[in-house]
Design a protein around this motif. Structure first.
Motif, PDB file in Angstrom:
ATOM      1  N   THR A  73       7.833  41.888  19.358  1.00  0.00           N
ATOM      2  CA  THR A  73       7.700  40.614  18.667  1.00  0.00           C
ATOM      3  C   THR A  73       8.812  40.568  17.632  1.00  0.00           C
ATOM      4  O   THR A  73       8.757  41.263  16.608  1.00  0.00           O
ATOM      5  CB  THR A  73       6.324  40.484  17.992  1.00  0.00           C
ATOM      6  OG1 THR A  73       5.301  40.668  18.979  1.00  0.00           O
ATOM      7  CG2 THR A  73       6.169  39.106  17.363  1.00  0.00           C
ATOM      8  N   ALA A  74       9.859  39.811  17.933  1.00  0.00           N
ATOM      9  CA  ALA A  74      11.069  39.845  17.109  1.00  0.00           C
ATOM     10  C   ALA A  74      11.351  38.465  16.515  1.00  0.00           C
ATOM     11  O   ALA A  74      11.470  37.475  17.246  1.00  0.00           O
ATOM     12  CB  ALA A  74      12.264  40.305  17.949  1.00  0.00           C
ATOM     13  N   HIS A  75      11.470  38.415  15.200  1.00  0.00           N
ATOM     14  CA  HIS A  75      11.806  37.176  14.498  1.00  0.00           C
ATOM     15  C   HIS A  75      13.298  37.200  14.153  1.00  0.00           C
ATOM     16  O   HIS A  75      13.801  38.172  13.589  1.00  0.00           O
ATOM     17  CB  HIS A  75      10.983  37.048  13.214  1.00  0.00           C
ATOM     18  CG  HIS A  75       9.515  36.906  13.448  1.00  0.00           C
ATOM     19  ND1 HIS A  75       8.861  35.691  13.448  1.00  0.00           N
ATOM     20  CD2 HIS A  75       8.560  37.841  13.708  1.00  0.00           C
ATOM     21  CE1 HIS A  75       7.577  35.876  13.683  1.00  0.00           C
ATOM     22  NE2 HIS A  75       7.362  37.175  13.842  1.00  0.00           N
ATOM     23  N   ALA A  76      13.999  36.131  14.482  1.00  0.00           N
ATOM     24  CA  ALA A  76      15.438  36.059  14.205  1.00  0.00           C
ATOM     25  C   ALA A  76      15.686  36.171  12.698  1.00  0.00           C
ATOM     26  O   ALA A  76      14.871  35.694  11.891  1.00  0.00           O
ATOM     27  CB  ALA A  76      15.992  34.748  14.744  1.00  0.00           C
ATOM     28  N   PRO A  77      16.808  36.799  12.324  1.00  0.00           N
ATOM     29  CA  PRO A  77      17.846  37.374  13.200  1.00  0.00           C
ATOM     30  C   PRO A  77      17.494  38.803  13.625  1.00  0.00           C
ATOM     31  O   PRO A  77      16.931  39.556  12.847  1.00  0.00           O
ATOM     32  CB  PRO A  77      19.080  37.377  12.288  1.00  0.00           C
ATOM     33  CG  PRO A  77      18.505  37.568  10.910  1.00  0.00           C
ATOM     34  CD  PRO A  77      17.192  36.845  10.899  1.00  0.00           C
ATOM     35  N   TRP A  78      17.847  39.152  14.887  1.00  0.00           N
ATOM     36  CA  TRP A  78      17.594  40.511  15.348  1.00  0.00           C
ATOM     37  C   TRP A  78      18.569  40.864  16.474  1.00  0.00           C
ATOM     38  O   TRP A  78      19.104  39.995  17.156  1.00  0.00           O
ATOM     39  CB  TRP A  78      16.154  40.681  15.843  1.00  0.00           C
ATOM     40  CG  TRP A  78      15.787  39.798  17.004  1.00  0.00           C
ATOM     41  CD1 TRP A  78      15.338  38.503  16.946  1.00  0.00           C
ATOM     42  CD2 TRP A  78      15.846  40.138  18.395  1.00  0.00           C
ATOM     43  NE1 TRP A  78      15.118  38.011  18.214  1.00  0.00           N
ATOM     44  CE2 TRP A  78      15.416  38.998  19.124  1.00  0.00           C
ATOM     45  CE3 TRP A  78      16.221  41.282  19.098  1.00  0.00           C
ATOM     46  CZ2 TRP A  78      15.351  38.981  20.519  1.00  0.00           C
ATOM     47  CZ3 TRP A  78      16.155  41.265  20.485  1.00  0.00           C
ATOM     48  CH2 TRP A  78      15.720  40.118  21.180  1.00  0.00           C
ATOM     49  N   GLY A  79      18.809  42.160  16.646  1.00  0.00           N
ATOM     50  CA  GLY A  79      19.655  42.651  17.719  1.00  0.00           C
ATOM     51  C   GLY A  79      19.348  44.119  17.975  1.00  0.00           C
ATOM     52  O   GLY A  79      19.133  44.883  17.030  1.00  0.00           O
ATOM     53  N   ILE A  80      19.311  44.503  19.237  1.00  0.00           N
ATOM     54  CA  ILE A  80      18.972  45.872  19.628  1.00  0.00           C
ATOM     55  C   ILE A  80      20.006  46.348  20.641  1.00  0.00           C
ATOM     56  O   ILE A  80      20.319  45.642  21.615  1.00  0.00           O
ATOM     57  CB  ILE A  80      17.578  45.948  20.263  1.00  0.00           C
ATOM     58  CG1 ILE A  80      16.521  45.391  19.315  1.00  0.00           C
ATOM     59  CG2 ILE A  80      17.233  47.383  20.661  1.00  0.00           C
ATOM     60  CD1 ILE A  80      15.246  44.988  20.025  1.00  0.00           C
ATOM     61  N   ALA A  81      20.542  47.530  20.429  1.00  0.00           N
ATOM     62  CA  ALA A  81      21.509  48.133  21.353  1.00  0.00           C
ATOM     63  C   ALA A  81      20.840  49.298  22.074  1.00  0.00           C
ATOM     64  O   ALA A  81      20.486  50.302  21.451  1.00  0.00           O
ATOM     65  CB  ALA A  81      22.742  48.615  20.601  1.00  0.00           C
ATOM     66  N   GLY A  82      20.645  49.139  23.377  1.00  0.00           N
ATOM     67  CA  GLY A  82      20.015  50.188  24.172  1.00  0.00           C
ATOM     68  C   GLY A  82      21.052  51.055  24.865  1.00  0.00           C
ATOM     69  O   GLY A  82      22.010  50.544  25.452  1.00  0.00           O
ATOM     70  N   GLU A  83      20.879  52.364  24.790  1.00  0.00           N
ATOM     71  CA  GLU A  83      21.763  53.297  25.472  1.00  0.00           C
ATOM     72  C   GLU A  83      21.384  53.385  26.948  1.00  0.00           C
ATOM     73  O   GLU A  83      20.346  52.864  27.352  1.00  0.00           O
ATOM     74  CB  GLU A  83      21.677  54.677  24.811  1.00  0.00           C
ATOM     75  CG  GLU A  83      20.316  55.326  24.902  1.00  0.00           C
ATOM     76  CD  GLU A  83      19.380  54.994  23.757  1.00  0.00           C
ATOM     77  OE1 GLU A  83      18.453  55.785  23.504  1.00  0.00           O
ATOM     78  OE2 GLU A  83      19.559  53.929  23.121  1.00  0.00           O
ATOM     79  N   PRO A  84      22.216  54.024  27.777  1.00  0.00           N
ATOM     80  CA  PRO A  84      21.838  54.187  29.189  1.00  0.00           C
ATOM     81  C   PRO A  84      20.511  54.928  29.317  1.00  0.00           C
ATOM     82  O   PRO A  84      20.246  55.884  28.582  1.00  0.00           O
ATOM     83  CB  PRO A  84      22.999  55.016  29.767  1.00  0.00           C
ATOM     84  CG  PRO A  84      24.135  54.787  28.845  1.00  0.00           C
ATOM     85  CD  PRO A  84      23.547  54.606  27.484  1.00  0.00           C
ATOM     86  N   GLU A  85      19.671  54.471  30.224  1.00  0.00           N
ATOM     87  CA  GLU A  85      18.364  55.076  30.460  1.00  0.00           C
ATOM     88  C   GLU A  85      18.332  55.693  31.850  1.00  0.00           C
ATOM     89  O   GLU A  85      18.933  55.163  32.785  1.00  0.00           O
ATOM     90  CB  GLU A  85      17.262  54.022  30.353  1.00  0.00           C
ATOM     91  CG  GLU A  85      17.166  53.335  29.001  1.00  0.00           C
ATOM     92  CD  GLU A  85      16.331  54.113  28.004  1.00  0.00           C
ATOM     93  OE1 GLU A  85      15.815  55.197  28.364  1.00  0.00           O
ATOM     94  OE2 GLU A  85      16.209  53.641  26.864  1.00  0.00           O
TER      95      GLU A  85
END
Length: 335
Positions: A38-50
């Motif tokens: 549940t993300a309220h702006a502003p937001w950003g997520i960087a996912g590494e290789p899985e």
């Protein structure tokens, strides 16, 4: 009344359907990590290789997906589903270019079977995401599966056109009860179903309607191999009838091409020679027999198309780096 003979279009559809099943069935999904965001702006997520396949289902709001090799960001709206067959590193955010925090900082451990909820506070609009990471045996992935593009997106309309997929995603998104008895198994089976249905829908759509401007040429090449009338026929034979005593000439005849034309076309579309593809398919099945059964090596060799146990032994070692016995013992020790 006599049965009507299938048309060539019917045959092609059936063949493609069978091949799609064969590409997906050997994956042997064995665990899922899932989370609700549940993300309220502003937001950003960087996912590494899985080391797993990934799904992102947008339940509410919007978000963008950015990949290093993607020419432009993809915007996901409510009801859209993004599938990452290879767990490719990517960024999710409320808008393109948003500064992102590492996923590992928010979810440091993501073992199969775990469930998490994450809330990102902010003053802006909310986005609710359901995310799943499905672990599978990479050795069982067919060459064409490995050639799929890094991300496949089904918009809300495409999801709605698959009632079983839409129903499964809705239930997963609404029934958030990880502590109930059997919840882990139910989640695995539900995500497994959603994953297979999503890939099937995406691949079948691509087979019907080839894109003129593919975002990922390698992924489009894989679909081109499935669409190609001759190479598709050969791939179907390799995946369904791998135990038969195939030669290059026999596969070319199955495809209806000369040996040279078949070999060149197959390599161009699939990315490897026909006989290497056949060997890989046989070894996938051999690995499954070694880990899931107690069959002796000689019987496994017969089942995957080798008349000689020695020939099978050498081929398996070249493919996996281990002898069949070493492979079986290593798997048993890891259980």
């Amino acid at each position: 009344m006599a049965a009507t003979a299938p048309t060539s279009e019917d045959d092609a559809t059936t063949a493609h359907g069978d091949l799609l099943s064969e590409l997906l069935a050997p994956l042997r999904l064995h665990g899922v990590f899932h989370s609700r965001w549940t993300a309220h702006a502003p937001w950003g997520i960087a996912g590494e290789p899985e080391d797993c396949a990934l799904l992102h289902y947008v339940q509410e709001g919007t978000c963008t997906v950015e990949l290093p090799d993607l020419p432009r960001p993809v915007t996901l709206h409510a009801g859209d589903l993004a599938v990452f067959p290879h767990g490719t590193a990517h960024r999710l955010a409320d808008r393109p270019g948003r500064p992102a925090v590492p996923l590992a900082g928010l979810l440091p451990r993501r073992e199969a079977g775990a469930v998490r909820s994450v809330v990102i506070d902010g003053p802006g609009p909310v986005t609710t995401l359901l995310c799943g990471g499905l672990h599978y045996h990479r050795a069982a992935a067919a060459p064409l599966y490995r050639a799929l593009p890094p991300v496949i997106v089904l918009d809300a309309a495409a999801v709605a056109d698959e009632p079983m997929l839409a129903g499964t995603l809705h239930r997963l998104a609404d029934s958030w009860t990880p502590d109930e008895p059997g919840a882990r198994l139910v989640a695995l089976r539900a995500f497994e179903l959603a994953y297979v249905l999503a890939l099937r829908a995406a691949l079948q759509a691509a087979l019907r309607e080839p894109t003129t401007e593919p975002q990922f040429p390698s992924g489009e090449k894989a679909l081109g191999a499935l669409r190609h009338p001759a190479v598709g026929k050969a791939l179907l034979a390799i995946h369904l009838r791998y135990a038969e005593p195939w030669s290059l000439a026999a596969l070319a005849a199955e495809a209806g091409l000369s040996r040279s034309a078949f070999a060149a076309t197959f390599r161009e579309l699939v990315g490897e020679p026909p006989m290497r593809c056949l060997t890989g398919r046989r070894m996938q099945e051999a690995a499954r027999f070694l880990t899931d059964t107690t069959l002796p090596h000689a019987r496994i060799a017969e089942r995957v198309g080798y008349a000689s146990d020695v020939g099978f032994h050498l081929a398996f070692r070249a493919w996996s780096g281990r002898t069949p016995g070493e492979y079986r013992r290593a798997h048993a020790a890891s259980e």
